[in-house]
Write an enzyme that holds these catalytic residues in place. Structure first.
Site, PDB file in Angstrom:
ATOM      1  N   HIS A 164       0.830  -1.218   0.000  1.00 53.25           N
ATOM      2  CA  HIS A 164       0.000   0.000   0.000  1.00 53.25           C
ATOM      3  C   HIS A 164       0.859   1.262   0.000  1.00 53.25           C
ATOM      4  CE1 HIS A 164      -3.193  -2.856   1.207  1.00 53.25           C
ATOM      5  NE2 HIS A 164      -2.266  -3.325   2.018  1.00 53.25           N
ATOM      6  N   SER A 285      13.930  21.634 -16.684  1.00 52.70           N
ATOM      7  CA  SER A 285      12.709  22.380 -16.963  1.00 52.70           C
ATOM      8  C   SER A 285      13.101  23.720 -17.569  1.00 52.70           C
ATOM      9  CB  SER A 285      11.942  22.599 -15.660  1.00 52.70           C
ATOM     10  OG  SER A 285      11.089  23.730 -15.783  1.00 52.70           O
ATOM     11  N   LYS A 291      15.052  21.946 -11.552  1.00 56.18           N
ATOM     12  CA  LYS A 291      14.454  20.646 -11.836  1.00 56.18           C
ATOM     13  C   LYS A 291      15.373  19.690 -12.573  1.00 56.18           C
ATOM     14  CE  LYS A 291      10.708  19.451 -11.322  1.00 56.18           C
ATOM     15  NZ  LYS A 291       9.430  19.791 -11.962  1.00 56.18           N
ATOM     16  N   ASN A 293      14.239  16.080 -14.204  1.00 53.80           N
ATOM     17  CA  ASN A 293      13.059  15.226 -14.344  1.00 53.80           C
ATOM     18  C   ASN A 293      13.411  13.855 -14.930  1.00 53.80           C
ATOM     19  OD1 ASN A 293      11.472  17.399 -13.463  1.00 53.80           O
ATOM     20  ND2 ASN A 293      11.311  18.191 -15.562  1.00 53.80           N
ATOM     21  N   GLU A 298       9.436   8.095 -17.201  1.00 57.30           N
ATOM     22  CA  GLU A 298       8.079   8.608 -17.415  1.00 57.30           C
ATOM     23  C   GLU A 298       7.566   8.244 -18.807  1.00 57.30           C
ATOM     24  OE1 GLU A 298       7.664  12.600 -14.700  1.00 57.30           O
ATOM     25  OE2 GLU A 298       8.965  12.722 -16.430  1.00 57.30           O
ATOM     26  N   LYS A 333      -0.389  -4.358 -39.686  1.00 54.87           N
ATOM     27  CA  LYS A 333       1.061  -4.165 -39.660  1.00 54.87           C
ATOM     28  C   LYS A 333       1.532  -2.996 -38.815  1.00 54.87           C
ATOM     29  CE  LYS A 333       1.035  -6.498 -43.865  1.00 54.87           C
ATOM     30  NZ  LYS A 333      -0.450  -6.539 -43.731  1.00 54.87           N
TER      31      LYS A 333
HETATM   32  N1  ARG Z   1      -1.122  -5.784 -48.649  1.00 60.95           N
HETATM   33  C1  ARG Z   1      -2.004  -6.876 -48.367  1.00 60.95           C
HETATM   34  C2  ARG Z   1      -2.080  -7.099 -46.855  1.00 60.95           C
HETATM   35  O1  ARG Z   1      -1.306  -6.540 -46.153  1.00 60.95           O
HETATM   36  C3  ARG Z   1      -1.493  -8.112 -49.019  1.00 60.95           C
HETATM   37  C4  ARG Z   1      -2.562  -9.089 -49.332  1.00 60.95           C
HETATM   38  C5  ARG Z   1      -3.477  -8.526 -50.320  1.00 60.95           C
HETATM   39  N2  ARG Z   1      -4.338  -9.498 -50.870  1.00 60.95           N
HETATM   40  C6  ARG Z   1      -5.362  -9.135 -51.632  1.00 60.95           C
HETATM   41  N3  ARG Z   1      -6.090 -10.042 -52.120  1.00 60.95           N
HETATM   42  N4  ARG Z   1      -5.624  -7.878 -51.891  1.00 60.95           N
HETATM   43  O2  ARG Z   1      -2.889  -7.818 -46.330  1.00 60.95           O
END
Ligand code: ARG
Length: 464
Positions: A164, A285, A291, A293, A298, A333
């Protein structure tokens, strides 16, 4: 390109279309701006696919030789930053294929036989993520090694242990740091587990149903270092559970680092003063000249939030998607890359920062002298003299109240005063009420006794 209808572009799939895509749509649907990060994985996958096609006599040996030499040129162009990425060619796969065809002609156009971008991209991400996991595992190990060195040096440095955020019992600074070594160890196990589940080859699933060509998936899997193949083509091209799982692992790593970061911030505040951090991990700062920091911890605490966000984003991306591949998955991605980058940068900086922690044992000792940190030791002492624990707890609680009233620590009350709370208390109690006595008494595996801390350091080091 002679076989195009007027109005169509020269895209890999434009034969079916009668007008080029709108400029905004092109930018909206393209991924090459970010998926070019998987270029070398894409080439690796393509080469394994091409070699298999040649072995199976689906393409000729001459085509394979042309593909191999073209890909070598392309890899060099990419590594030297000379490759001309073109948003009109949509993604990393089509950019590379187009360049290959420009370099080696028809052989380049044969590479895509028995394959689709759907199984291609699923393969590329796994190859990329496998490399990322291996790098992060090494960074976690470096972070653990850095913690172990400080833990060893401070195996006997006493500090207050908190519950705590109130002083609870003495622990050693080494013991405290070893807690983070354990967390990082489990983080590594989780990554290894995620890696082994992910390490299956999607290639061969083609668009979704498999292919009519006599491919050899097991050979491609072996060449690319996969432990086997994805056994269902629909699943192979469509699920991104491994990306979600990785981001969950990444979130836990960040949770653990953020806890340490929070402690560093607290410890560095003058209220605690337990540590100082080297100037290079701090900033000043612009208005308050005094300061210093703790920006790095952080930011680590703050960046934890963006990894959680990526996890939520990926889960939402996958939820409710019908089989099989949908373009939604292209959105996997950026969160994945950013999660890996954030974890990787954070761990690298923490592995460097840990040795730069200047420990202030005096301040830790002072804090210990203020919280009646050995009260539990006194209760245990009374139990060993025959008092039931609940009664011992009560007696010590009253002694603590007396110490509070006198404005001193429990350990400094005179024997006569202590005996008012229990006649079982004798002169021998003072050895236990010291910080050193309290630490040394917790002498079992997982305990904070300095000898146990050193043994734990040795065990952890052997396990790195
Ligand atoms: N750039 C696409 C992806 O990241 C690759 C696959 C695309 N396939 C398709 N049938 N358009 O998923």
């Amino acid at each position: 390109m002679t076989d195009r209808q007027p109005g169509a572009s020269d895209k890999a799939w434009s034969g079916r279309f009668s007008e080029p895509v709108a400029e905004l749509v092109q930018r909206y649907t393209a991924s090459v701006q970010f998926d070019q990060r998987m270029a070398l994985q894409d080439i690796r996958g393509s080469l394994a696919h091409a070699r298999m096609l040649a072995r199976q006599a689906i393409i000729s040996a001459a085509d394979l030789a042309a593909i191999e030499s073209g890909m070598a040129t392309i890899a060099a162009e990419i590594e030297q930053g000379r490759f001309a990425w073109n948003i009109a060619d949509e993604d990393v796969h089509l950019n590379i294929e187009k360049r290959l065809t420009a370099l080696v002609g028809d052989a380049g156009k044969r590479l895509h036989t028995g394959r689709s971008r759907n199984d291609q991209v699923a393969t590329d991400i796994r190859l990329w993520l496998r490399d990322a996991i291996d790098a992060i595992d090494g960074q976690l190990r470096d972070y653990q090694a850095a913690l172990l060195a400080v833990a060893e040096a401070h195996a006997a440095t006493a500090m207050p242990g908190f519950t705590h955020l109130q002083v609870a019992q003495p622990v050693t600074f080494g013991h405290h740091l070893l807690a983070y070594v354990q967390m990082a160890g489990r983080d590594r196990e989780r990554l290894a587990d995620c890696r082994s589940r992910m390490n299956r080859l999607p290639l061969g699933a083609a668009a979704l149903a498999g292919t009519t060509f006599p491919i050899d998936r097991l050979a491609v899997a072996a060449e690319l270092g996969f432990d086997g193949v994805c056994e269902n083509s629909l699943d192979a091209v469509s699920d991104r559970d491994f990306a979600i799982e990785f981001t969950a692992c990444a979130s836990l790593i960040m949770i653990h680092v953020s806890r340490f970061a929070e402690e560093l911030i607290l410890w560095m505040s003058p209220r605690f003063g337990f540590i100082d951090l080297a100037d290079r991990y701090c900033t000043g700062s612009s208005i308050m000249p005094q300061k210093k920091n703790p920006d790095v911890p952080e930011l680590a605490r703050g960046k934890t939030g963006r990894v959680f966000g990526h996890l939520m984003g990926l889960m939402t991306l996958m939820k409710g998607q019908p089989l099989a591949y949908n373009k939604d998955n292209q959105e996997d991605k950026e969160p994945l890359f950013d999660s890996a980058d954030t974890v990787s940068d954070t761990l690298r900086i923490f592995a460097e920062l840990v040795p730069a922690i200047a420990v202030r044992p005096q301040a830790m000792r002072q804090a210990l002298a203020q919280g009646h940190a050995t009260a539990t030791d006194l209760a245990d002492y009374l139990v060993k003299k025959g008092l039931p624990f609940r009664d011992a707890h009560e007696a010590v609680a009253r002694a603590v109240r007396e110490a509070e009233a006198q404005g001193c620590d429990l350990a400094t009350l005179p024997l006569a005063t202590l005996r008012q709370f229990s006649p079982l208390i004798g002169e021998d109690v003072f050895a236990l009420l010291t910080v050193e006595g309290s630490l040394a008494a917790r002498d079992h595996i997982g305990g904070t006794a300095p000898s146990q801390v050193l043994a734990a350091v040795a065990r952890a080091r052997a396990g790195l």
